[in-house]
Motif scaffolding. Structure first.
Motif, mmCIF file in Angstrom:
data_model
loop_
_atom_site.group_PDB
_atom_site.id
_atom_site.type_symbol
_atom_site.label_atom_id
_atom_site.label_comp_id
_atom_site.label_asym_id
_atom_site.label_seq_id
_atom_site.Cartn_x
_atom_site.Cartn_y
_atom_site.Cartn_z
ATOM 1 N N ASN A 127 -89.388 26.380 -7.504
ATOM 2 C CA ASN A 127 -90.495 26.578 -8.423
ATOM 3 C C ASN A 127 -91.283 25.294 -8.666
ATOM 4 O OD1 ASN A 127 -91.177 26.771 -11.789
ATOM 5 N ND2 ASN A 127 -91.911 28.390 -10.437
ATOM 6 N N VAL A 128 -90.674 24.168 -8.355
ATOM 7 C CA VAL A 128 -91.259 22.875 -8.718
ATOM 8 C C VAL A 128 -91.861 22.119 -7.539
ATOM 9 C CG1 VAL A 128 -90.768 20.591 -9.686
ATOM 10 C CG2 VAL A 128 -89.695 22.622 -10.671
ATOM 11 N N PHE A 129 -91.120 22.023 -6.442
ATOM 12 C CA PHE A 129 -91.519 21.117 -5.362
ATOM 13 C C PHE A 129 -92.236 21.841 -4.231
ATOM 14 C CE2 PHE A 129 -87.663 19.274 -7.314
ATOM 15 C CZ PHE A 129 -88.269 18.161 -7.879
ATOM 16 N N HIS A 130 -93.322 21.225 -3.764
ATOM 17 C CA HIS A 130 -94.122 21.797 -2.682
ATOM 18 C C HIS A 130 -93.589 21.414 -1.309
ATOM 19 C CE1 HIS A 130 -97.933 22.300 -5.385
ATOM 20 N NE2 HIS A 130 -96.955 23.117 -5.689
ATOM 21 N N ASN A 131 -92.962 20.256 -1.223
ATOM 22 C CA ASN A 131 -92.461 19.797 0.069
ATOM 23 C C ASN A 131 -91.327 18.802 -0.128
ATOM 24 O OD1 ASN A 131 -93.700 17.092 -0.268
ATOM 25 N ND2 ASN A 131 -95.624 18.223 0.009
ATOM 26 N N PHE A 132 -90.740 18.406 0.969
ATOM 27 C CA PHE A 132 -89.588 17.514 0.956
ATOM 28 C C PHE A 132 -89.932 16.153 0.331
ATOM 29 C CE2 PHE A 132 -86.938 14.304 3.165
ATOM 30 C CZ PHE A 132 -85.690 14.749 2.767
ATOM 31 N N ASN A 133 -91.106 15.626 0.659
ATOM 32 C CA ASN A 133 -91.497 14.317 0.137
ATOM 33 C C ASN A 133 -91.650 14.328 -1.373
ATOM 34 O OD1 ASN A 133 -91.537 12.986 2.612
ATOM 35 N ND2 ASN A 133 -93.638 13.598 3.039
ATOM 36 N N ASP A 134 -92.250 15.397 -1.905
ATOM 37 C CA ASP A 134 -92.391 15.522 -3.362
ATOM 38 C C ASP A 134 -91.031 15.481 -4.040
ATOM 39 O OD1 ASP A 134 -95.105 15.688 -3.255
ATOM 40 O OD2 ASP A 134 -95.216 17.855 -3.509
ATOM 41 N N MET A 135 -90.089 16.206 -3.465
ATOM 42 C CA MET A 135 -88.756 16.271 -4.049
ATOM 43 C C MET A 135 -88.064 14.908 -4.014
ATOM 44 S SD MET A 135 -85.457 18.562 -2.919
ATOM 45 C CE MET A 135 -85.246 17.579 -1.430
ATOM 46 N N MET A 136 -88.115 14.232 -2.861
ATOM 47 C CA MET A 136 -87.445 12.948 -2.729
ATOM 48 C C MET A 136 -88.064 11.897 -3.642
ATOM 49 S SD MET A 136 -84.907 13.435 -0.898
ATOM 50 C CE MET A 136 -84.405 11.718 -0.914
ATOM 51 N N LYS A 172 -82.111 25.673 1.651
ATOM 52 C CA LYS A 172 -82.619 26.994 1.273
ATOM 53 C C LYS A 172 -84.052 26.912 0.783
ATOM 54 C CE LYS A 172 -81.639 28.739 -2.699
ATOM 55 N NZ LYS A 172 -80.916 29.309 -3.865
ATOM 56 N N VAL A 173 -84.344 25.903 -0.030
ATOM 57 C CA VAL A 173 -85.683 25.754 -0.591
ATOM 58 C C VAL A 173 -86.722 25.594 0.505
ATOM 59 C CG1 VAL A 173 -87.183 24.221 -1.920
ATOM 60 C CG2 VAL A 173 -84.924 24.815 -2.795
ATOM 61 N N PHE A 174 -86.445 24.734 1.480
ATOM 62 C CA PHE A 174 -87.455 24.428 2.472
ATOM 63 C C PHE A 174 -87.391 25.316 3.705
ATOM 64 C CE2 PHE A 174 -87.119 20.690 -0.176
ATOM 65 C CZ PHE A 174 -88.446 20.573 -0.565
ATOM 66 N N SER A 175 -86.405 26.172 3.791
ATOM 67 C CA SER A 175 -86.390 27.137 4.885
ATOM 68 C C SER A 175 -87.451 28.208 4.667
ATOM 69 C CB SER A 175 -85.007 27.794 4.988
ATOM 70 O OG SER A 175 -84.730 28.577 3.835
ATOM 71 N N LYS A 176 -88.004 28.273 3.461
ATOM 72 C CA LYS A 176 -89.046 29.245 3.143
ATOM 73 C C LYS A 176 -90.417 28.781 3.613
ATOM 74 C CE LYS A 176 -86.621 30.995 -0.937
ATOM 75 N NZ LYS A 176 -86.692 31.242 -2.384
ATOM 76 N N ARG A 177 -90.519 27.534 4.032
ATOM 77 C CA ARG A 177 -91.795 27.023 4.521
ATOM 78 C C ARG A 177 -92.002 27.487 5.970
ATOM 79 N NH1 ARG A 177 -92.579 26.244 -0.670
ATOM 80 N NH2 ARG A 177 -91.322 24.552 -1.524
ATOM 81 N N ASP A 178 -93.183 27.246 6.498
ATOM 82 C CA ASP A 178 -93.435 27.672 7.874
ATOM 83 C C ASP A 178 -92.663 26.798 8.858
ATOM 84 O OD1 ASP A 178 -96.742 26.202 7.690
ATOM 85 O OD2 ASP A 178 -94.836 25.270 8.198
ATOM 86 N N ARG A 179 -92.667 27.209 10.133
ATOM 87 C CA ARG A 179 -91.835 26.545 11.128
ATOM 88 C C ARG A 179 -92.245 25.088 11.331
ATOM 89 N NH1 ARG A 179 -86.858 26.241 12.614
ATOM 90 N NH2 ARG A 179 -86.823 24.566 14.142
ATOM 91 N N ALA A 180 -93.547 24.808 11.283
ATOM 92 C CA ALA A 180 -94.014 23.435 11.484
ATOM 93 C C ALA A 180 -93.474 22.523 10.395
ATOM 94 C CB ALA A 180 -95.543 23.404 11.478
ATOM 95 N N SER A 181 -93.507 22.998 9.150
ATOM 96 C CA SER A 181 -92.985 22.209 8.043
ATOM 97 C C SER A 181 -91.494 22.016 8.190
ATOM 98 C CB SER A 181 -93.299 22.896 6.706
ATOM 99 O OG SER A 181 -94.698 22.967 6.504
ATOM 100 N N HIS A 182 -90.823 23.066 8.676
ATOM 101 C CA HIS A 182 -89.381 22.977 8.848
ATOM 102 C C HIS A 182 -89.023 21.931 9.893
ATOM 103 C CE1 HIS A 182 -85.258 24.342 8.602
ATOM 104 N NE2 HIS A 182 -85.209 24.439 9.916
ATOM 105 N N ASP A 183 -89.804 21.888 10.968
ATOM 106 C CA ASP A 183 -89.570 20.887 11.996
ATOM 107 C C ASP A 183 -89.783 19.475 11.454
ATOM 108 O OD1 ASP A 183 -90.987 22.866 14.722
ATOM 109 O OD2 ASP A 183 -88.974 22.823 13.837
ATOM 110 N N ASP A 184 -90.815 19.307 10.618
ATOM 111 C CA ASP A 184 -91.068 18.008 10.007
ATOM 112 C C ASP A 184 -89.915 17.610 9.108
ATOM 113 O OD1 ASP A 184 -93.465 17.844 11.270
ATOM 114 O OD2 ASP A 184 -94.645 18.546 9.562
ATOM 115 N N ALA A 243 -86.991 16.427 11.167
ATOM 116 C CA ALA A 243 -87.249 15.103 11.720
ATOM 117 C C ALA A 243 -87.025 14.032 10.665
ATOM 118 C CB ALA A 243 -88.685 15.023 12.242
ATOM 119 N N GLU A 244 -87.439 14.297 9.436
ATOM 120 C CA GLU A 244 -87.274 13.322 8.362
ATOM 121 C C GLU A 244 -85.815 13.179 7.966
ATOM 122 O OE1 GLU A 244 -91.643 14.003 6.306
ATOM 123 O OE2 GLU A 244 -89.829 14.627 5.283
#
Length: 200
Positions: free
Chosen positions: A64-73, A114-126, A129-130
């Motif tokens: 509900n809070v974070f848009h992407n991995f970088n925001d969360m970190m 689980k949170v970021f598996s809901k994003r599209d495949r390109a975001s998941h690949d990024d 990689a991170e």
């Protein structure tokens, strides 16, 4: 030491009242509610500003809070530096291990996946990689920090681009927006010398 909550109402519209009551039951003295899907996330900015050393940040869920991995970190590192406790009610996560003592480290890692598996495949690949390249992530965060520090110090966008290697102004604005840095409009032609003169 206050308990301060945040909810993105756009996602939890039907359950907002229930979540608010749950947060109040956990001691929240102030709850910021994002009413719309505005990219500026005004209430999120207010939420961050209201947090002080030793406070507790209470969420409905990480998703509900974070848009992407970088925001969360970025937020997790910020809370670590400020000694801010993070509580995610739906995810049963408490960084002080008091509310949900049965949770394990594996549960937390599964939550992130689980949170970021809901994003599209390109975001998941990024994301993958991170996760496997901490040195790259560290370099990127340092570069972001340099942009923010230079802007706050009064350097112009052009000067920041020259120092950090970014080729477009949009990259600088994106980073400043991403970390909710207040910007001066319409003129972006500030200089470090002007700031120094004012401080003398």
């Amino acid at each position: 030491m206050n308990y301060i909550g945040y909810i993105n109402k756009a996602q939890y519209f039907e359950h907002t009242t229930e979540i608010i009551n749950l947060m109040k039951g956990h001691g929240c003295v102030n709850i910021h509610i994002e009413e719309t899907k505005d990219k500026k996330r005004i209430e999120w900015c207010k939420f961050i500003d209201s947090l002080s050393n030793g406070d507790s940040a209470v969420f409905a869920s990480f998703d509900n809070v974070f848009h992407n991995f970088n925001d969360m970190m970025f937020f997790i590192k910020y809370c670590s530096k400020m000694d801010i406790r993070i509580i995610s009610l739906s995810d049963e996560l408490d960084t002080h291990d008091k509310l949900f003592p049965e949770r394990r480290t594996a549960d937390t890692l599964n939550l992130i996946c689980k949170v970021f598996s809901k994003r599209d495949r390109a975001s998941h690949d990024d994301l993958e990689a991170e996760l496997y390249s901490y040195s790259f992530e560290d370099r990127k965060l340092k570069r972001y920090k340099l942009v923010i520090n230079m802007y706050k110090a009064g350097y112009s966008v052009k000067e920041i681009m020259e120092r950090t290697g970014y080729r477009g102004k949009s990259n600088i604005y994106r980073i400043l927006h991403q970390y909710d840095i207040e910007m001066e409009y319409p003129s972006m032609s500030r200089t470090a010398n002007k700031v120094r003169e004012k401080s003398i």
